[in-house]
Design a protein around this motif. Sequence first.
Motif, PDB file in Angstrom:
ATOM      1  N   LEU A  23       0.832  -1.196   0.000  1.00  0.00           N
ATOM      2  CA  LEU A  23       0.000   0.000   0.000  1.00  0.00           C
ATOM      3  C   LEU A  23       0.871   1.253   0.000  1.00  0.00           C
ATOM      4  CD1 LEU A  23      -2.693  -1.188   2.581  1.00  0.00           C
ATOM      5  CD2 LEU A  23      -2.741  -1.371   0.083  1.00  0.00           C
ATOM      6  N   THR A  24       0.225   2.424  -0.053  1.00  0.00           N
ATOM      7  CA  THR A  24       0.947   3.697  -0.109  1.00  0.00           C
ATOM      8  C   THR A  24       1.712   3.987   1.172  1.00  0.00           C
ATOM      9  OG1 THR A  24      -1.086   4.805   0.606  1.00  0.00           O
ATOM     10  CG2 THR A  24      -0.651   4.692  -1.776  1.00  0.00           C
ATOM     11  N   ASP A  25       1.198   3.515   2.312  1.00  0.00           N
ATOM     12  CA  ASP A  25       1.895   3.769   3.569  1.00  0.00           C
ATOM     13  C   ASP A  25       2.993   2.763   3.856  1.00  0.00           C
ATOM     14  OD1 ASP A  25       0.234   1.647   3.853  1.00  0.00           O
ATOM     15  OD2 ASP A  25      -0.672   2.293   5.767  1.00  0.00           O
ATOM     16  N   GLY A  26       3.263   1.829   2.905  1.00  0.00           N
ATOM     17  CA  GLY A  26       4.330   0.855   3.078  1.00  0.00           C
ATOM     18  C   GLY A  26       3.890  -0.457   3.684  1.00  0.00           C
ATOM     19  N   SER A  27       2.655  -0.572   4.123  1.00  0.00           N
ATOM     20  CA  SER A  27       2.163  -1.814   4.711  1.00  0.00           C
ATOM     21  C   SER A  27       1.663  -2.752   3.615  1.00  0.00           C
ATOM     22  CB  SER A  27       1.041  -1.520   5.708  1.00  0.00           C
ATOM     23  OG  SER A  27      -0.039  -0.870   5.060  1.00  0.00           O
ATOM     24  N   LYS A  28       1.474  -4.009   3.968  1.00  0.00           N
ATOM     25  CA  LYS A  28       1.003  -5.017   3.027  1.00  0.00           C
ATOM     26  C   LYS A  28      -0.506  -5.205   3.160  1.00  0.00           C
ATOM     27  CE  LYS A  28       5.351  -7.587   3.034  1.00  0.00           C
ATOM     28  NZ  LYS A  28       5.996  -8.903   3.280  1.00  0.00           N
ATOM     29  N   VAL A  51      -8.755  -6.742 -18.132  1.00  0.00           N
ATOM     30  CA  VAL A  51      -7.930  -5.705 -18.757  1.00  0.00           C
ATOM     31  C   VAL A  51      -7.959  -4.421 -17.937  1.00  0.00           C
ATOM     32  CG1 VAL A  51      -7.686  -4.264 -20.808  1.00  0.00           C
ATOM     33  CG2 VAL A  51      -8.186  -6.695 -21.052  1.00  0.00           C
ATOM     34  N   GLN A  52      -9.115  -4.082 -17.388  1.00  0.00           N
ATOM     35  CA  GLN A  52      -9.193  -2.892 -16.540  1.00  0.00           C
ATOM     36  C   GLN A  52      -8.433  -3.071 -15.235  1.00  0.00           C
ATOM     37  OE1 GLN A  52     -10.512  -0.055 -17.561  1.00  0.00           O
ATOM     38  NE2 GLN A  52     -11.132  -0.971 -19.524  1.00  0.00           N
ATOM     39  N   CYS A  58      -2.201  -1.549 -10.962  1.00  0.00           N
ATOM     40  CA  CYS A  58      -0.842  -1.469 -10.430  1.00  0.00           C
ATOM     41  C   CYS A  58       0.013  -2.532 -11.110  1.00  0.00           C
ATOM     42  CB  CYS A  58      -0.823  -1.639  -8.911  1.00  0.00           C
ATOM     43  SG  CYS A  58      -1.447  -3.239  -8.357  1.00  0.00           S
ATOM     44  N   LYS A  59       1.305  -2.461 -10.873  1.00  0.00           N
ATOM     45  CA  LYS A  59       2.229  -3.402 -11.495  1.00  0.00           C
ATOM     46  C   LYS A  59       2.080  -4.813 -10.941  1.00  0.00           C
ATOM     47  CE  LYS A  59       5.797   0.018 -12.626  1.00  0.00           C
ATOM     48  NZ  LYS A  59       7.228   0.402 -12.443  1.00  0.00           N
ATOM     49  N   VAL A  60       1.718  -4.922  -9.678  1.00  0.00           N
ATOM     50  CA  VAL A  60       1.570  -6.252  -9.076  1.00  0.00           C
ATOM     51  C   VAL A  60       0.382  -6.974  -9.702  1.00  0.00           C
ATOM     52  CG1 VAL A  60       1.239  -7.498  -6.918  1.00  0.00           C
ATOM     53  CG2 VAL A  60       2.601  -5.403  -6.959  1.00  0.00           C
ATOM     54  N   TRP A  61      -0.721  -6.284  -9.865  1.00  0.00           N
ATOM     55  CA  TRP A  61      -1.884  -6.890 -10.518  1.00  0.00           C
ATOM     56  C   TRP A  61      -1.580  -7.193 -11.984  1.00  0.00           C
ATOM     57  CZ3 TRP A  61      -7.347  -4.798  -8.876  1.00  0.00           C
ATOM     58  CH2 TRP A  61      -7.542  -5.094  -7.518  1.00  0.00           C
ATOM     59  N   LEU A  62      -0.812  -6.348 -12.629  1.00  0.00           N
ATOM     60  CA  LEU A  62      -0.439  -6.617 -14.018  1.00  0.00           C
ATOM     61  C   LEU A  62       0.353  -7.906 -14.129  1.00  0.00           C
ATOM     62  CD1 LEU A  62      -0.120  -5.765 -16.996  1.00  0.00           C
ATOM     63  CD2 LEU A  62       1.870  -4.428 -16.306  1.00  0.00           C
TER      64      LEU A  62
END
Length: 426
Positions: free
Chosen positions: A150-155, A176-177, A182-186
């Motif tokens: 996440l943005t705060d660095g947590s998982k 596709v959407q 994010c890169k992880v979902w990609l």
Amino acid sequence: MEPAEQGPPLDLLLEGDKKRKLEPSFKIPKKKRTDSESMDEVKPVVLSPVKEEFKKEIPKTLKIKKKKVTNLEKDEPYSPGNKEKPPKQPLLDKPKLALLETPKMALLDTPTPDPEEPDQPSTPPPAEEDRTRFGLEVPKSVIVQEYVTLTDGSKHVLTREIWRRIFSYLPPGNLVQCMKCCKVWLEWISDPIFWPSINLSRYGPIFPDTLKSVVLRQPVEVDLSYCTITRKQCDWLLPRLPNLKTIRLSGLPMNIIGSLNGPMVANLRHIDLRWVDDLNDWGLRDLLSVPSGREQRPRFRDLQGLLLSGCILTDEVINNIIRYCPNLKHLDLSYNNNMNDRVVEAICGSDLIYSLTRIDFSGCPHVTDKSLLMMKKCYDLTWLDFRSCREITRGACVRFAHSFKKELIITEDKLIHPPTVDVYIN
């Protein structure tokens, strides 16, 4: 006194002198000399006394340099202390040595390296940039993340396996959407598990990035019907899909369909060639077979589905299908005016009666009720489509369904199929 004799008159003498002056003076041509005569007459050039003295002194001043004798010619072993180094000798310098023994002698004669000098490699290993430039594969360590950061660095609470189950319920459009999130979902959604089939029908233009994404997902089925793909793109794409089982090329020109002749697409199970205008009997025969000498061996021996609806084929095409596709299960010859009872008779007289489960003759006006009587020989036949066939009656379809060993029903007037099968499945 006698008078003196008078000479010619003076006028005549003057005229004679004028004529002599006016007459041209002819020169006698000189005789041409031959080469031998000219060489004989040439006088030798006498050198000056200085040059003659120099000529006499030349043999006295010349000195023959003596050849240096090396250690190899003295039959003395070479040692590191000697200043002279042995020259490189060709194989024929020593005729006494056998050609097979010369490499061994050369190894013995080479000087031993100085132990104080460090060993340096002759050619340094290529850098990573050079390897990528010349097409060499550079191994990379792939680390698959198990959580979304996440943005705060947590998982995130959900793990990768839970997300994969959620993605499995989504259609391709929603996937596709999600890939844009994010890169992880990609990375997770690019798994071939989520892409068993890719549909590019009526898609155009097709860019190289689109083809690379198809190769990355390694689908089992690809639909290229009525798209704007080129022959070069198709030749590049098909060999890079080793797991491909079904390909749909409906409405494409014959030059693009010729890419199926490649050696890497022999594992296909279903080929869709519906409504290909320039496909004829010869083109289909070349597509299904590869000539090797005088014999024709089948390329698609394990082919199970062949769809030829709307193609301009004659009744002789069934001979090539029987010969090159012995394990065919689904045959579609609909909307062809050249199909008749002889085609059905050829099918029922071949080994296709043991493998065929689905036959489509809809839109063929020359198929009659005799075909239904002959099709009773097929063992596993579960689907018969005679819609829009004028010569086939509904009563013949009812008699066939009741007399067949499997339970069949009739829907849409002349469509015979099992009761548990959906009518609108291709």
